[in-house]
Motif scaffolding. Structure first.
Motif, mmCIF file in Angstrom:
data_model
loop_
_atom_site.group_PDB
_atom_site.id
_atom_site.type_symbol
_atom_site.label_atom_id
_atom_site.label_comp_id
_atom_site.label_asym_id
_atom_site.label_seq_id
_atom_site.Cartn_x
_atom_site.Cartn_y
_atom_site.Cartn_z
ATOM 1 N N VAL A 247 0.844 -1.205 0.000
ATOM 2 C CA VAL A 247 0.000 0.000 0.000
ATOM 3 C C VAL A 247 0.875 1.250 0.000
ATOM 4 N N GLU A 248 1.918 1.271 0.834
ATOM 5 C CA GLU A 248 2.810 2.426 0.902
ATOM 6 C C GLU A 248 3.515 2.667 -0.430
ATOM 7 N N ASN A 249 3.944 1.582 -1.089
ATOM 8 C CA ASN A 249 4.599 1.725 -2.394
ATOM 9 C C ASN A 249 3.638 2.277 -3.433
ATOM 10 N N THR A 250 2.387 1.835 -3.382
ATOM 11 C CA THR A 250 1.386 2.343 -4.324
ATOM 12 C C THR A 250 1.149 3.828 -4.100
ATOM 13 N N TRP A 251 1.118 4.239 -2.837
ATOM 14 C CA TRP A 251 0.959 5.668 -2.535
ATOM 15 C C TRP A 251 2.131 6.465 -3.114
ATOM 16 N N ARG A 252 3.345 5.957 -2.999
ATOM 17 C CA ARG A 252 4.504 6.674 -3.528
ATOM 18 C C ARG A 252 4.399 6.845 -5.045
ATOM 19 N N HIS A 253 3.937 5.800 -5.728
ATOM 20 C CA HIS A 253 3.738 5.907 -7.172
ATOM 21 C C HIS A 253 2.654 6.938 -7.491
ATOM 22 N N LEU A 254 1.601 6.954 -6.682
ATOM 23 C CA LEU A 254 0.517 7.919 -6.894
ATOM 24 C C LEU A 254 1.016 9.354 -6.715
ATOM 25 N N TYR A 255 1.825 9.561 -5.681
ATOM 26 C CA TYR A 255 2.361 10.909 -5.464
ATOM 27 C C TYR A 255 3.145 11.385 -6.689
ATOM 28 N N GLY A 256 3.931 10.473 -7.266
ATOM 29 C CA GLY A 256 4.690 10.839 -8.451
ATOM 30 C C GLY A 256 3.793 11.145 -9.635
ATOM 31 N N LYS A 257 2.750 10.345 -9.833
ATOM 32 C CA LYS A 257 1.834 10.565 -10.944
ATOM 33 C C LYS A 257 1.102 11.893 -10.816
ATOM 34 N N LEU A 258 0.675 12.196 -9.592
ATOM 35 C CA LEU A 258 -0.164 13.369 -9.363
ATOM 36 C C LEU A 258 0.647 14.628 -9.070
ATOM 37 N N GLY A 259 1.936 14.456 -8.813
ATOM 38 C CA GLY A 259 2.768 15.609 -8.505
ATOM 39 C C GLY A 259 2.460 16.212 -7.153
ATOM 40 N N VAL A 260 2.184 15.354 -6.156
ATOM 41 C CA VAL A 260 1.833 15.825 -4.818
ATOM 42 C C VAL A 260 2.768 15.183 -3.796
ATOM 43 N N HIS A 261 2.572 15.582 -2.532
ATOM 44 C CA HIS A 261 3.455 15.080 -1.478
ATOM 45 C C HIS A 261 2.692 14.444 -0.322
ATOM 46 N N GLY A 262 1.370 14.320 -0.440
ATOM 47 C CA GLY A 262 0.613 13.737 0.662
ATOM 48 C C GLY A 262 -0.757 13.264 0.215
ATOM 49 N N ARG A 263 -1.382 12.461 1.065
ATOM 50 C CA ARG A 263 -2.673 11.865 0.713
ATOM 51 C C ARG A 263 -3.784 12.894 0.595
ATOM 52 N N ALA A 264 -3.789 13.873 1.507
ATOM 53 C CA ALA A 264 -4.846 14.877 1.466
ATOM 54 C C ALA A 264 -4.846 15.607 0.129
ATOM 55 N N GLN A 265 -3.668 16.015 -0.331
ATOM 56 C CA GLN A 265 -3.568 16.710 -1.600
ATOM 57 C C GLN A 265 -3.941 15.786 -2.755
ATOM 58 N N ALA A 266 -3.538 14.511 -2.665
ATOM 59 C CA ALA A 266 -3.896 13.553 -3.715
ATOM 60 C C ALA A 266 -5.401 13.396 -3.830
ATOM 61 N N LEU A 267 -6.080 13.255 -2.693
ATOM 62 C CA LEU A 267 -7.527 13.092 -2.713
ATOM 63 C C LEU A 267 -8.225 14.346 -3.223
ATOM 64 N N ALA A 268 -7.730 15.516 -2.835
ATOM 65 C CA ALA A 268 -8.331 16.761 -3.308
ATOM 66 C C ALA A 268 -8.220 16.877 -4.823
ATOM 67 N N ILE A 269 -7.057 16.496 -5.374
ATOM 68 C CA ILE A 269 -6.864 16.571 -6.824
ATOM 69 C C ILE A 269 -7.769 15.580 -7.545
ATOM 70 N N VAL A 270 -7.837 14.351 -7.032
ATOM 71 C CA VAL A 270 -8.674 13.337 -7.688
ATOM 72 C C VAL A 270 -10.134 13.775 -7.692
ATOM 73 N N HIS A 271 -10.613 14.355 -6.596
ATOM 74 C CA HIS A 271 -11.999 14.821 -6.562
ATOM 75 C C HIS A 271 -12.226 15.990 -7.520
#
Length: 287
Positions: A247-271
């Motif tokens: 799960v942690e590795n998947t989050w790291r890949h997501l951060y790179g794809k989305l250009g973010v540094h945390g889950r809150a920002q990732a979720l805000a962008i996806v929404h």
């Protein structure tokens, strides 16, 4: 709002007046349904969508708009469709006719059940009770103070406590106190869930530049959906039957794809793409 100590700071966007909680209307009678949508849409602070003719249409509208409130025909069985929605469940007001036999509709399926023969006054009273409900995410925003709304918006950009404190001219302890009050009002336990709850209800100001959706793998979608519901890394791992490290590795890949540094920002962008991770295109390289 300027910092409390009077020092200069970048101007912050205030809560957008157009950001309003959504109510979905379902009614078998199309003319009555249209009238209910128009009336509900005029009630502050709602945006009304519909009407849905049946349970299937209601479910589609709820999945698209993620309403905080549903007003529906209590006698048509449409309420049963709401059980297919992921939590949090919308607040449900059921309308029944005076000719409906007692006991034919289960009151436990609704937050409120009113007689529609009484006209608009009972519905207006039900909406007032809904707005006073302590755990309704979409309307909890309107009980946030101006400072709490600022902190929530900045949390959605991925800023941390220390960074928010500097930007607002506050102490980190004061920011933490605001965060605790926001969590209590939104009924959440962590920053990522607070941002997800606010974003899913349309409560976060849109970014100045709307990011384009990027392809996501099925696993990335699953992890985002579970984070959207407030699950931690360990809880997500248990649900998906994988290791926490995966799960942690998947989050790291997501951060790179989305250009973010945390889950809150990732979720805000996806929404911001359209309401949920399902709005993202499928990664053609995923298995």
């Amino acid at each position: 709002m300027p910092p409390q100590d009077g020092s200069s700071a970048p101007a912050l966007p205030g809560p957008a007046a157009a950001i309003r909680p959504r109510v979905v209307v379902q009614c078998r009678d199309r003319m009555l349904g249209d009238a209910l949508v128009e009336w509900c849409g005029r009630q502050t602070p709602f945006v009304a969508v519909g009407p849905a003719a049946d349970g299937a249409a209601l479910l589609r509208l709820c999945r698209t708009h993620r309403p905080v409130l549903v007003v529906l025909d209590a006698e048509g069985g449409a309420c049963e469709a709401l059980a297919q929605l992921p939590p949090p469940r919308p607040y449900v007001i059921g309308l029944r006719s005076s000719r409906c036999p007692r006991g034919s509709v289960s009151a436990s399926a609704f937050n409120q059940l009113i007689d529609r023969s009484g006209g608009l006054p009972p519905l207006a009273a039900a909406l007032h009770a809904f707005l006073a409900h302590p755990v309704v995410t979409g309307t909890a925003y309107y009980r946030l103070t101006a400072r709490e709304a600022e902190v929530l918006s900045l949390l959605g950009t991925g800023l941390r406590t220390a960074e928010i404190a500097v930007l607002l001219g506050l102490s980190p302890r004061t920011v933490d106190n605001h965060r605790r009050r926001i969590y209590a009002k939104l009924g959440v336990q962590c920053v990522s869930h607070a941002v997800a709850a606010a974003a899913s209800a349309g409560l976060l100001p849109p970014p100045a530049i709307l990011p384009q959706p990027v392809p996501l793998t099925p696993r990335e979608r699953q992890i985002l959906e579970l984070a959207d519901r407030g699950l931690s890394t360990k809880q997500t791992a248990r649900v998906l039957l994988v290791s926490a490290k995966t799960v942690e590795n998947t989050w790291r890949h997501l951060y790179g794809k989305l250009g973010v540094h945390g889950r809150a920002q990732a979720l805000a962008i996806v929404h911001s793409w359209g309401g949920s991770p399902d709005a993202a295109p499928v990664d053609p390289q995923s298995s």
